[in-house]
Design a protein around this motif. Structure first.
Motif, PDB file in Angstrom:
ATOM      1  N   ASN A  69       7.839  36.787 -32.294  1.00 56.54           N
ATOM      2  CA  ASN A  69       7.073  37.168 -31.089  1.00 56.54           C
ATOM      3  C   ASN A  69       7.784  36.347 -29.655  1.00 56.54           C
ATOM      4  OD1 ASN A  69       4.768  37.233 -33.066  1.00 56.54           O
ATOM      5  ND2 ASN A  69       5.035  39.205 -31.771  1.00 56.54           N
ATOM      6  N   ILE A  70       8.154  37.269 -28.771  1.00 53.06           N
ATOM      7  CA  ILE A  70       9.053  36.568 -27.532  1.00 53.06           C
ATOM      8  C   ILE A  70       8.379  36.906 -26.256  1.00 53.06           C
ATOM      9  CG2 ILE A  70      11.300  36.404 -28.820  1.00 53.06           C
ATOM     10  CD1 ILE A  70      12.179  39.000 -27.020  1.00 53.06           C
ATOM     11  N   ASN A  71       8.777  36.154 -25.402  1.00 54.39           N
ATOM     12  CA  ASN A  71       8.127  36.148 -23.988  1.00 54.39           C
ATOM     13  C   ASN A  71       9.580  36.136 -23.137  1.00 54.39           C
ATOM     14  OD1 ASN A  71       7.199  34.199 -21.591  1.00 54.39           O
ATOM     15  ND2 ASN A  71       5.745  35.496 -22.296  1.00 54.39           N
ATOM     16  N   GLY A  72       9.635  37.198 -22.420  1.00 59.60           N
ATOM     17  CA  GLY A  72      10.657  37.150 -21.410  1.00 59.60           C
ATOM     18  C   GLY A  72      10.552  37.026 -20.190  1.00 59.60           C
ATOM     19  N   ARG A  73      11.496  36.053 -19.291  1.00 60.80           N
ATOM     20  CA  ARG A  73      11.418  36.063 -18.157  1.00 60.80           C
ATOM     21  C   ARG A  73      12.166  36.983 -17.240  1.00 60.80           C
ATOM     22  NH1 ARG A  73      14.407  31.490 -15.311  1.00 60.80           N
ATOM     23  NH2 ARG A  73      14.197  31.706 -13.199  1.00 60.80           N
ATOM     24  N   VAL A  74      11.401  37.536 -16.380  1.00 62.09           N
ATOM     25  CA  VAL A  74      12.232  38.481 -15.581  1.00 62.09           C
ATOM     26  C   VAL A  74      11.903  38.090 -14.020  1.00 62.09           C
ATOM     27  CG1 VAL A  74      12.240  40.925 -15.088  1.00 62.09           C
ATOM     28  CG2 VAL A  74      11.455  40.132 -17.327  1.00 62.09           C
ATOM     29  N   ARG A  75      13.150  38.300 -13.500  1.00 66.99           N
ATOM     30  CA  ARG A  75      13.041  37.988 -12.060  1.00 66.99           C
ATOM     31  C   ARG A  75      14.179  39.175 -11.337  1.00 66.99           C
ATOM     32  NH1 ARG A  75      16.086  33.018  -9.582  1.00 66.99           N
ATOM     33  NH2 ARG A  75      17.069  34.638  -8.710  1.00 66.99           N
ATOM     34  N   GLU A  76      13.295  39.527 -10.178  1.00 64.02           N
ATOM     35  CA  GLU A  76      14.231  40.702  -9.277  1.00 64.02           C
ATOM     36  C   GLU A  76      14.558  41.872 -10.299  1.00 64.02           C
ATOM     37  OE1 GLU A  76      13.944  37.588  -7.796  1.00 64.02           O
ATOM     38  OE2 GLU A  76      15.946  37.490  -6.758  1.00 64.02           O
ATOM     39  N   GLY A  77      13.600  42.101 -11.366  1.00 63.79           N
ATOM     40  CA  GLY A  77      13.907  43.236 -12.228  1.00 63.79           C
ATOM     41  C   GLY A  77      15.059  42.982 -13.352  1.00 63.79           C
ATOM     42  N   ARG A  78      15.328  41.746 -13.446  1.00 66.47           N
ATOM     43  CA  ARG A  78      16.171  41.265 -14.293  1.00 66.47           C
ATOM     44  C   ARG A  78      15.818  40.427 -15.468  1.00 66.47           C
ATOM     45  NH1 ARG A  78      22.002  43.105 -13.854  1.00 66.47           N
ATOM     46  NH2 ARG A  78      21.501  45.014 -12.921  1.00 66.47           N
ATOM     47  N   VAL A  79      16.095  40.656 -16.632  1.00 66.72           N
ATOM     48  CA  VAL A  79      15.580  39.785 -17.646  1.00 66.72           C
ATOM     49  C   VAL A  79      16.765  38.581 -17.605  1.00 66.72           C
ATOM     50  CG1 VAL A  79      16.718  41.207 -19.586  1.00 66.72           C
ATOM     51  CG2 VAL A  79      15.051  39.116 -20.128  1.00 66.72           C
ATOM     52  N   LEU A  80      16.121  37.273 -17.784  1.00 72.66           N
ATOM     53  CA  LEU A  80      17.166  36.260 -17.607  1.00 72.66           C
ATOM     54  C   LEU A  80      16.972  35.310 -18.919  1.00 72.66           C
ATOM     55  CD1 LEU A  80      16.219  34.825 -13.989  1.00 72.66           C
ATOM     56  CD2 LEU A  80      18.001  36.401 -14.647  1.00 72.66           C
ATOM     57  N   LYS A  94       8.464  29.145 -30.328  1.00 67.93           N
ATOM     58  CA  LYS A  94       9.469  28.607 -30.539  1.00 67.93           C
ATOM     59  C   LYS A  94      10.618  29.864 -30.889  1.00 67.93           C
ATOM     60  CE  LYS A  94       8.160  24.411 -30.483  1.00 67.93           C
ATOM     61  NZ  LYS A  94       7.900  24.082 -29.051  1.00 67.93           N
ATOM     62  N   MET A  95      11.772  29.405 -30.740  1.00 66.34           N
ATOM     63  CA  MET A  95      12.909  30.755 -31.099  1.00 66.34           C
ATOM     64  C   MET A  95      14.193  29.839 -31.404  1.00 66.34           C
ATOM     65  SD  MET A  95      13.690  33.283 -27.893  1.00 66.34           S
ATOM     66  CE  MET A  95      14.323  34.707 -28.791  1.00 66.34           C
ATOM     67  N   CYS A  96      15.061  30.700 -32.142  1.00 66.82           N
ATOM     68  CA  CYS A  96      16.295  30.094 -32.374  1.00 66.82           C
ATOM     69  C   CYS A  96      17.427  30.688 -31.758  1.00 66.82           C
ATOM     70  CB  CYS A  96      16.652  30.590 -33.802  1.00 66.82           C
ATOM     71  SG  CYS A  96      16.852  32.316 -34.186  1.00 66.82           S
ATOM     72  N   GLY A  97      18.465  30.147 -31.811  1.00 65.84           N
ATOM     73  CA  GLY A  97      19.767  30.522 -31.293  1.00 65.84           C
ATOM     74  C   GLY A  97      20.232  31.845 -31.256  1.00 65.84           C
ATOM     75  N   LEU A  98      19.923  32.652 -32.383  1.00 67.49           N
ATOM     76  CA  LEU A  98      20.299  33.664 -32.649  1.00 67.49           C
ATOM     77  C   LEU A  98      19.482  34.815 -31.632  1.00 67.49           C
ATOM     78  CD1 LEU A  98      21.861  35.839 -34.311  1.00 67.49           C
ATOM     79  CD2 LEU A  98      19.956  35.978 -35.870  1.00 67.49           C
ATOM     80  N   GLY A  99      18.212  34.399 -31.691  1.00 67.74           N
ATOM     81  CA  GLY A  99      17.238  35.061 -30.690  1.00 67.74           C
ATOM     82  C   GLY A  99      17.412  34.992 -29.102  1.00 67.74           C
ATOM     83  N   GLN A 100      17.973  33.591 -28.842  1.00 68.40           N
ATOM     84  CA  GLN A 100      18.152  33.432 -27.609  1.00 68.40           C
ATOM     85  C   GLN A 100      19.350  34.291 -27.008  1.00 68.40           C
ATOM     86  OE1 GLN A 100      16.484  31.681 -25.263  1.00 68.40           O
ATOM     87  NE2 GLN A 100      15.613  30.174 -26.218  1.00 68.40           N
ATOM     88  N   PRO A 222      13.478  31.917 -40.646  1.00 68.00           N
ATOM     89  CA  PRO A 222      13.787  30.691 -40.392  1.00 68.00           C
ATOM     90  C   PRO A 222      13.175  29.863 -39.283  1.00 68.00           C
ATOM     91  CG  PRO A 222      15.682  32.100 -39.946  1.00 68.00           C
ATOM     92  CD  PRO A 222      14.251  32.643 -40.554  1.00 68.00           C
ATOM     93  N   VAL A 223      12.674  30.489 -38.253  1.00 65.92           N
ATOM     94  CA  VAL A 223      11.877  29.783 -37.299  1.00 65.92           C
ATOM     95  C   VAL A 223      10.579  29.318 -37.700  1.00 65.92           C
ATOM     96  CG1 VAL A 223      10.887  29.864 -34.855  1.00 65.92           C
ATOM     97  CG2 VAL A 223      13.010  31.152 -35.247  1.00 65.92           C
ATOM     98  N   HIS A 224       9.870  30.071 -38.542  1.00 68.36           N
ATOM     99  CA  HIS A 224       8.614  29.907 -38.954  1.00 68.36           C
ATOM    100  C   HIS A 224       8.792  28.573 -39.939  1.00 68.36           C
ATOM    101  CE1 HIS A 224       4.457  30.283 -40.512  1.00 68.36           C
ATOM    102  NE2 HIS A 224       4.910  30.270 -41.842  1.00 68.36           N
TER     103      HIS A 224
END
Lengths: 735, 235
Positions: A69-80, A94-100, A222-224
């Protein structure tokens, strides 16, 4: 041309002064471009939209099937930026590099942007309604049996909708294909524990003995597992967990292990039975089955077959006896042989002998909605599809979420088989190898633009349904969500049944609201429940706990070791790396750019060879070597690596694309191409590690681009990163 | 021959460098004085003076656009400045919100132009007049909190420190240098950080230099200097 007497040094001097002049005159306001840049304001702005201030949405990572499960940061309508959702039981924030790298899937410049229809070698843009009409036309007069749908692992409402669509076509030909999946282990687990994917509690174990399961890198979730591993390392009651990894080629997990034991490729089962035999000899009570299966696997035989020394075997047996509970894992290295099922069964039997079932191997939660449970991918599915295609059985082929032209073993000749289908539709994000063979390519929304629900195969922490929601508006107006496309297609067949759903969003919403009570929203009104669901991004279900059933291992028998092949003396280990896996994300440059954890090589493939073997053959690092199997040959740079069995070479999977955009095409080689058609005898899965190869020098030599070593790691005596030799430190927590 | 060529190159480089350096050295770097930016042509010639200018006391109906303004607070339109590091540009919706009810100017060319954008649901491509290099992070919110909310200074005065006297302008024009030296010319001054009796202004928990200034025994105002770490702006 500049005369040679005007040498480089003089040139630099003049350039230097010129540069200084530019720099000095640039000290004023000249770097600020007043009145040149355009600032685009909103036409209409929602109250919560403040330029410069981020908002956050919860969603689900679609980079692999673990369902973080992820949490995305969005600024000015753009996911960053994406981070883990802290409320998740799977990845716990947490998250892995693949997810990032998921944002690079979304912003990828090589995404397909409009429906493309084949015209000779080219794709011509057409409108969506024409594309839909074309599909209807091509399906007209085709019986359900002549339609095949190939997909990657699907779950949730998309799986339900896809099932309904195929039903409306009268087709039962849904092939769920994953090139790298624990399919053999699933079958072995089903036999041994009555459950395909029980919960593995690494954190409760005092010893983990892993047979090639790269649970820190790429295996299952793997993250788990990484977080469980951290707890395991801190220890229970002050006793730090010990990890022993048995494999023929070192994985990331192997590199973290207290003891890494190299075994002759394919003899993992022999070692497992040898350990059972030795445990029995040291007084552990064995069941009749276990005693029968391990009979004859005495120390001398095991030592000679596996190459593991008697001393290590004794230590391992003592460790397993001393510290309970332990956990034994069967991973992709053990299952990748023609006798992979037996290997996995022997390893699972070891768990039963050690009494781990019920302690560190627990029953998973049961999903109350079985229709949403994931359709698990296997390579058997591709094999049967390929046979059907080759026999000319299918006239219309749909592909979604899989790239079989790239990942099918070369011996299968899938590309040729695919050509026999008269009309091929690819639902695709990129023009990958499979999409290039299609007649019609339909562009999909990225995972960060689309709606969906997902159920992970490995339910780490109770049953849950993951919500996928758009983090931002579509980048390209002519892409569609997979759910929307399926809905449009199913409306062609059953317009009345689906007329109430304007789009996939409304389908999803009404489907979830219908079951509000069962989803834990009983008592709240629809909007409240819906808002709460989207806010949290996870629906946690109060599912009943499943059960494990111990079963006998009667009849378990490992085959005799295969005779050495004089023509192809080496084993090929196609390695699954944490970054690239089966190569579906190879066009995300962050993944190409991050150094492989073990070799530190970037942007290219390599052939891992044991230094002793390399010395025998006169190979040094950077030599281009040809790796030839019965099926084909590939050439790549040699990398001398002590973490591999001397009789094996390893090439990472995922690179070597011939299409799929600027960051994937032309980097490295694709070992799938040279895999032989050897299958696991029980399950029919492709035996990924069974390919035998011979290697030879080509005569070229290149500089290996990597972070490690003299070239990348030169410290000029500045003592930046200090190192010690291995004999100066105590390496192991083992007793 | 080549030696001479080389030397001439070398000297030319020197000359250019020295010349530009001399020109640069003449510029006052630590100053608050005006430094007019270029006149920028905007897609719509927005009259700041009409919106933010002072009312004409002799014209109670305020109908002559050339003689008086509306005294609209800067923050009424530039609403993001107090809530974010960037001030942003007001959404078009904001303009229309008022102007759809002001029939008297509805047919003026600029308003007609404005409604064209609105009807097409297109953003007005305003040109940026106050630009900072990407390595500078200026925070509007913090300055507004300090000057307007804590020290109760008039909005136009506080905004004017950096943006000049916008209420006299048509389209905005940069009127301060916005260089680092110019920033520092304010920030080097001693700021009052406590009010009468030693109470921190606005009860702010932060202090310049990261430490609470020593209490003044006389109970008077305590002053401190501005940020003294590079990363306050260069992050």
């Amino acid at each position: 041309m500049i005369d040679s007497s005007f040498d480089r040094r003089d040139f630099l001097k003049v350039m230097g002064w010129g540069g200084a002049a530019v720099a000095l005159s640039g000290c004023g306001n000249t770097s600020i471009e007043d009145g040149k840049e355009t600032v685009v304001s909103y036409v209409e702005a929602a109250d919560y939209v403040i330029p410069g201030v981020s908002v956050y949405y919860n969603s689900t990572c679609a980079q692999c099937d673990a369902g973080c499960n992820i949490n995305g940061r969005v600024r000015e309508g753009r996911v960053l930026k994406l981070e883990g959702n802290a409320a998740s039981g799977i990845n716990r924030g947490k998250m892995c590099g693949l997810g990032q790298a998921g944002v690079q899937h979304h912003y990828n410049p090589d995404r397909v942007r409009e429906p493309l229809l084949r015209n000779g070698d080219r794709g011509e843009a057409i409108a969506w309604d024409k594309a839909y009409a074309l599909i209807a036309e091509k399906l007209n007069g085709v019986s359900g049996d002549e339609v095949a749908f190939l997909s990657g692992g699907v779950s949730g409402h998309l799986k339900v909708l896809l099932g309904n669509y195929l039903e409306s076509l009268g087709s039962k030909n849904h092939f769920v294909y994953e090139a790298v999946s624990p399919a053999v282990v699933r079958a072995a687990n089903k036999k041994a524990y009555g459950n395909e994917m029980p919960r593995f509690s690494i954190n409760k174990a005092k010893v983990v003995l892993s047979f090639g399961a790269d649970f820190l890198g790429s295996w299952v979730s793997p993250v788990h597992f990484s977080q469980q591993y951290a707890q395991f390392r801190k220890g229970v009651n002050g006793q730090r967990g010990v990890l022993v990894q048995v494999e023929s080629k070192m994985t990331l997990t192997g590199a973290n292990a207290d003891r890494w034991l190299v075994v002759r490729p394919g003899t993992e089962g022999v070692l497992a039975l040898g350990i059972i035999n030795a445990l029995g000899a040291s007084g552990v009570a064995l069941s009749g089955d276990a005693a029968a299966a391990s009979q004859g696997y005495d120390k001398a035989r095991v030592t000679s077959e596996t190459g593991v020394s008697a001393e290590h075997l004794d230590k391992l047996v003592a460790l397993l006896k001393e510290r309970t509970p332990s956990l034994v894992l069967a991973g992709s290295a053990a299952e990748g042989y023609a006798h992979g099922s037996q290997n996995a069964a022997a390893i699972n039997l070891l768990n039963q002998v050690l009494g781990n079932v019920g302690k560190t191997i627990e029953a998973p939660a049961v999903l109350p909605f079985p229709q949403m449970a994931p359709a698990k991918g296997s390579s058997l599915a591709l094999k049967s599809l390929n046979e059907g295609l080759a026999a000319g059985k299918y006239k219309v082929l749909f592909t979604y979420g899989a790239n079989p032209v790239f990942t099918a073993p070369g011996s299968m000749k899938f590309k040729d088989s695919m050509g026999k289908a008269a009309f091929k539709v690819a639902f695709a994000h990129y023009l990958d190898e499979t999409a290039l063979q299609a007649d019609l390519v339909l562009p999909l929304d990225s995972a960060l633009e689309d709606w969906g629900t997902q159920v992970p195969e490995y339910l780490a922490d109770g049953a849950q349904i993951n919500i996928q929601q758009p983090l931002m508006e579509k980048l390209h107006p002519e892409t569609r969500g997979m759910g929307d496309v399926l809905l449009a297609l199913i409306k062609q067949r059953q317009a009345d049944a689906y007329k109430g759903f304007e789009d996939y969003y409304s389908y999803l919403r009404s489907a979830l609201l219908q079951n509000k009570g069962a989803l834990g929203g009983g008592g709240s009104d629809d909007d409240t429940f819906w808002d709460a669901t989207l806010t949290s991004g996870i629906i946690k279900l109060a599912g009943a706990a499943g059960t494990l059933s111990a079963s006998s291992a009667a009849g378990l028998k490992l085959p005799e070791a295969a005779a050495a092949d004089a023509q192809f003396p080496m084993h090929l280990i196609p390695s699954v790396t944490a970054n690239l896996r089966d190569g579906r994300h190879a066009n995300q440059p962050w993944l190409q750019e991050s150094p492989d954890p073990l070799t530190t090589i970037v942007w290219d493939s390599w052939v891992e060879i044991h230094p002793k073997k390399a010395a025998q053959m006169g190979i040094v690092e950077g030599d281009i070597v040809e790796v030839a199997s019965k099926t084909g040959t590939i050439k790549a740079q040699a990398y001398l690596f002590p973490g591999i069995h001397p009789d094996a070479v390893s090439i990472p999977l995922g690179r070597g694309h011939e299409a799929m955009g600027r960051y994937a095409k032309g980097f490295g080689v694709n070992p799938f191409q040279i895999l032989d058609a050897v299958y696991d005898q029980e399950t029919g899965e492709l035996a990924m590690h069974e390919t035998r190869v011979k290697i030879s020098k080509v005569g070229q030599r290149v500089i290996v681009v990597k972070d490690e070593g003299v070239i990348g790691g030169k410290q000029d005596g500045r003592r930046i990163a200090l190192s010690k030799t291995t004999d100066q430190v105590k390496l192991s927590e083992e007793i | 021959m080549h030696r001479i060529l080389r030397l001439s190159f070398f000297l030319m480089g020197l000359l250019v460098a020295a010349g530009s350096h001399a020109a640069d050295a003449q510029k006052p770097t630590l100053t608050t004085e005006d430094s007019l930016g270029p006149q920028v042509t905007q897609p719509i010639e927005f009259p700041h003076y009409r919106h933010a200018g002072l009312r004409n006391p002799n014209d109670p109906t305020n109908s002559d656009p050339n003689k008086g303004g509306m005294e609209i607070d800067c923050q009424y339109c530039h609403t993001y400045a107090r809530r974010s590091a960037v001030a942003g540009i007001p959404p078009l919706q904001k303009c229309i919100g008022c102007h759809q009810n002001i029939e008297s100017v509805r047919q003026k060319p600029r308003i007609v132009e404005l409604f064209k954008y609105w009807d097409a649901k297109k953003a007005v491509p305003w040109k940026k007049v106050h630009d900072l290099p990407d390595f500078v992070r200026f925070n509007h919110e913090r300055h507004i909190k300090r000057f307007i909310e804590q020290q109760n200074r008039p909005t136009q005065e506080a905004c004017g420190y950096c943006h000049g006297d916008v209420k006299e302008m048509t389209v905005a024009r940069r009127s301060k240098p916005l260089t680092m030296g110019w920033c520092a010319s304010c920030h080097q001054k001693e700021h009052p950080v406590t009010g009468e009796g030693g109470a921190p202004i606005g009860n702010q928990a932060y202090w310049y230099k990261f430490q609470k200034p020593a209490a003044d025994k006389s109970g008077g105002e305590i002053k401190a200097q501005g940020p003294n770490d590079c990363w306050h702006c260069h992050k």
